[in-house]
Write a protein that holds these residues in place. Structure first.
Motif, PDB file in Angstrom:
ATOM      1  N   ASP A  64       1.202  20.254 -11.523  1.00  8.64           N
ATOM      2  CA  ASP A  64       2.451  20.618 -10.861  1.00  8.64           C
ATOM      3  C   ASP A  64       2.942  19.447 -10.004  1.00  8.64           C
ATOM      4  N   TYR A  65       4.112  19.609  -9.398  1.00 10.36           N
ATOM      5  CA  TYR A  65       4.666  18.454  -8.686  1.00 10.36           C
ATOM      6  C   TYR A  65       3.879  18.088  -7.443  1.00 10.36           C
ATOM      7  N   GLU A 105       0.593  17.995  -7.167  1.00 14.12           N
ATOM      8  CA  GLU A 105      -0.476  17.122  -7.661  1.00 14.12           C
ATOM      9  C   GLU A 105       0.108  15.799  -8.177  1.00 14.12           C
ATOM     10  N   TYR A 106       1.236  15.906  -8.851  1.00 11.79           N
ATOM     11  CA  TYR A 106       1.932  14.710  -9.362  1.00 11.79           C
ATOM     12  C   TYR A 106       2.260  13.757  -8.220  1.00 11.79           C
ATOM     13  N   TYR A 164       0.732  10.137  -7.522  1.00 14.88           N
ATOM     14  CA  TYR A 164       1.710   9.047  -7.463  1.00 14.88           C
ATOM     15  C   TYR A 164       1.532   8.241  -6.170  1.00 14.88           C
ATOM     16  N   HIS A 200       9.642  11.415  -8.983  1.00 20.90           N
ATOM     17  CA  HIS A 200       8.841  10.560  -8.101  1.00 20.90           C
ATOM     18  C   HIS A 200       9.727   9.780  -7.132  1.00 20.90           C
ATOM     19  N   HIS A 229       3.478  19.579 -18.216  1.00 18.78           N
ATOM     20  CA  HIS A 229       3.110  20.720 -17.367  1.00 18.78           C
ATOM     21  C   HIS A 229       1.602  20.895 -17.220  1.00 18.78           C
ATOM     22  N   ARG A 234      12.870  19.989 -12.745  1.00 16.74           N
ATOM     23  CA  ARG A 234      11.740  19.160 -12.312  1.00 16.74           C
ATOM     24  C   ARG A 234      12.166  18.180 -11.232  1.00 16.74           C
ATOM     25  N   GLU A 283       1.361  13.759 -17.965  1.00 19.38           N
ATOM     26  CA  GLU A 283       0.700  14.980 -17.477  1.00 19.38           C
ATOM     27  C   GLU A 283       1.692  15.898 -16.773  1.00 19.38           C
ATOM     28  N   TYR A 284       2.592  15.312 -15.993  1.00 18.79           N
ATOM     29  CA  TYR A 284       3.591  16.093 -15.272  1.00 18.79           C
ATOM     30  C   TYR A 284       4.615  16.685 -16.243  1.00 18.79           C
TER      31      TYR A 284
END
Length: 141
Positions: free
Chosen positions: A82-83, A85-86, A90, A126, A79, A123, A75-76
């Motif tokens: 966004d990071y 939400e990622y 996570y 994590h 796109h 990008r 999903e990340y």
């Protein structure tokens, strides 16, 4: 415990290992979900394990317990999120796994840990969020 993050991407072997050596890392913790294809170059799992031991005199561990799920990562990368939400999702995945307390049980004996992630100019990784969570947990200990 010292925790640093470095990316397997957009770097060359000299810079990569000079960072690990300068941090006096005794553990290189690879938290990439995918690290076995040819695109990983010198950071391909088997090569990185060898180079870490020979060049940096450190232990290498690949631990997907600190990787995002494939669904979340896709999903990340596609796109769809966004990071922010990622990273939020996570964190939830790590919490549901009990990953942060387990980290100190597994790796608490190491003095300096270099976490290998996947950040690029375009990008975030994590691994950056993992470092934040681990440093917060260290402060609470």
């Amino acid at each position: 415990m010292q925790i640093n993050v470095l990316s397997a991407y957009q770097t060359d072997a000299e810079d990569f290992f000079n960072k690990i050596i300068s941090w006096k890392a005794d553990l290189v913790l690879d938290v990439r979900l995918k690290n076995t294809n040819q695109l990983a170059g010198f950071t391909k799992q088997e090569d990185l394990a060898y180079f870490t031991r020979v060049i940096a005199h450190a232990t290498y561990v690949h631990d997907v317990g600190y990787s995002p799920s494939k669904t979340l990562l896709d999903e990340y990368l596609d796109h769809k999120i966004d990071y922010e939400e990622y990273f939020a999702e996570y964190r939830e995945e790590l919490e549901s796994r009990g990953a942060i307390p387990a980290f100190f049980e597994k790796y608490g004996r190491y003095d300096s840990i270099a976490i290998v992630g996947t950040a690029t100019d375009k990008r975030r990784s994590h691994a950056e969020e993992l470092k934040v969570l681990l440093e917060a947990a260290l402060k609470e200990r």
